[in-house]
Write a protein that holds these residues in place. Structure first.
Motif, PDB file in Angstrom:
ATOM      1  N   LEU A  14      -7.979  -0.783  -2.756  1.00 32.53           N
ATOM      2  CA  LEU A  14      -7.757   0.784  -2.450  1.00 32.53           C
ATOM      3  C   LEU A  14      -8.931   1.563  -2.324  1.00 32.53           C
ATOM      4  O   LEU A  14     -10.321   0.530  -2.838  1.00 32.53           O
ATOM      5  N   PRO A  64       0.720  -1.241  -0.269  1.00 31.17           N
ATOM      6  CA  PRO A  64       0.095   0.396   0.043  1.00 31.17           C
ATOM      7  C   PRO A  64       1.154   1.562   0.136  1.00 31.17           C
ATOM      8  O   PRO A  64       0.298   1.613  -0.967  1.00 31.17           O
ATOM      9  N   LEU A  65       1.828   1.199   0.239  1.00 35.39           N
ATOM     10  CA  LEU A  65       3.335   2.273   1.055  1.00 35.39           C
ATOM     11  C   LEU A  65       3.044   2.324  -0.951  1.00 35.39           C
ATOM     12  O   LEU A  65       3.662   3.848  -1.288  1.00 35.39           O
ATOM     13  N   VAL A  92      -2.906   3.929   6.374  1.00 31.14           N
ATOM     14  CA  VAL A  92      -2.704   2.673   6.113  1.00 31.14           C
ATOM     15  C   VAL A  92      -2.449   1.927   7.702  1.00 31.14           C
ATOM     16  O   VAL A  92      -2.455   2.435   8.355  1.00 31.14           O
ATOM     17  N   VAL A 152      -4.880   9.921   4.353  1.00 34.37           N
ATOM     18  CA  VAL A 152      -4.400   8.254   4.151  1.00 34.37           C
ATOM     19  C   VAL A 152      -4.492   7.583   5.283  1.00 34.37           C
ATOM     20  O   VAL A 152      -3.838   8.059   6.016  1.00 34.37           O
ATOM     21  N   LEU A 179       0.982   4.419  -2.985  1.00 34.70           N
ATOM     22  CA  LEU A 179       0.145   5.837  -2.184  1.00 34.70           C
ATOM     23  C   LEU A 179       1.439   6.464  -2.834  1.00 34.70           C
ATOM     24  O   LEU A 179       1.382   8.112  -3.337  1.00 34.70           O
ATOM     25  N   GLN A 193      -4.069  -2.905   1.891  1.00 36.58           N
ATOM     26  CA  GLN A 193      -5.270  -1.858   2.209  1.00 36.58           C
ATOM     27  C   GLN A 193      -4.992  -0.450   2.156  1.00 36.58           C
ATOM     28  O   GLN A 193      -4.220  -0.500   3.097  1.00 36.58           O
ATOM     29  N   LEU A 194      -5.653   0.097   1.137  1.00 34.01           N
ATOM     30  CA  LEU A 194      -4.488   1.603   1.262  1.00 34.01           C
ATOM     31  C   LEU A 194      -6.055   2.184   1.691  1.00 34.01           C
ATOM     32  O   LEU A 194      -7.192   2.238   0.532  1.00 34.01           O
ATOM     33  N   GLU A 195      -6.708   3.094   2.265  1.00 33.19           N
ATOM     34  CA  GLU A 195      -7.487   4.013   2.015  1.00 33.19           C
ATOM     35  C   GLU A 195      -6.962   5.399   1.932  1.00 33.19           C
ATOM     36  O   GLU A 195      -6.664   6.077   2.243  1.00 33.19           O
TER      37      GLU A 195
END
Length: 110
Positions: free
Chosen positions: A91, A13-14, A34, A32, A17, A41-43
């Motif tokens: 995402l 996820p990083l 994580v 953001v 980003l 997952q990334l929100e």
């Protein structure tokens, strides 16, 4: 969670980003999230208004029919949410905005 994760375990996820920052740096800045609870997952959450969500949705190529809408906060806050895979990561794109006229809970349940 039984095992301790390292920062390396959040690399996916990083990395996404980082890609988003390079490709979409001109878009409104999201909150953001994580977390080692969901390491794949990334929100991205946009709290200013729903037009910022729409800018991200269009840039990421998310179809409007892949967006869920609901209201919260006694019918005063509209929430747009879409979850999809982007560069191998789940995402979650979320937008919050004021509702012009509060939506009654009874009307929403109908």
């Amino acid at each position: 969670m039984n095992t301790k994760l390292t920062l390396d375990d959040l690399a996916a996820p990083l990395s996404v980003l980082r890609l988003l920052a390079v490709d979409f740096g001109h878009l409104p800045a999201p909150t953001v999230n994580v977390t080692p609870i969901y390491p794949d997952q990334l929100e991205l959450a946009l709290h200013s208004d729903l037009t910022d969500f729409e800018a991200w949705r269009e840039a990421l190529g998310v179809a409007p029919d892949n967006v869920d809408y609901h209201v919260q906060g006694d019918g005063r806050t509209g929430v747009l949410r879409s979850t999809f895979t982007y560069a191998g990561v789940e995402l979650e794109l979320v937008g919050y905005g004021d509702v012009a006229a509060p939506v009654l809970a009874e009307a929403e349940a109908a």
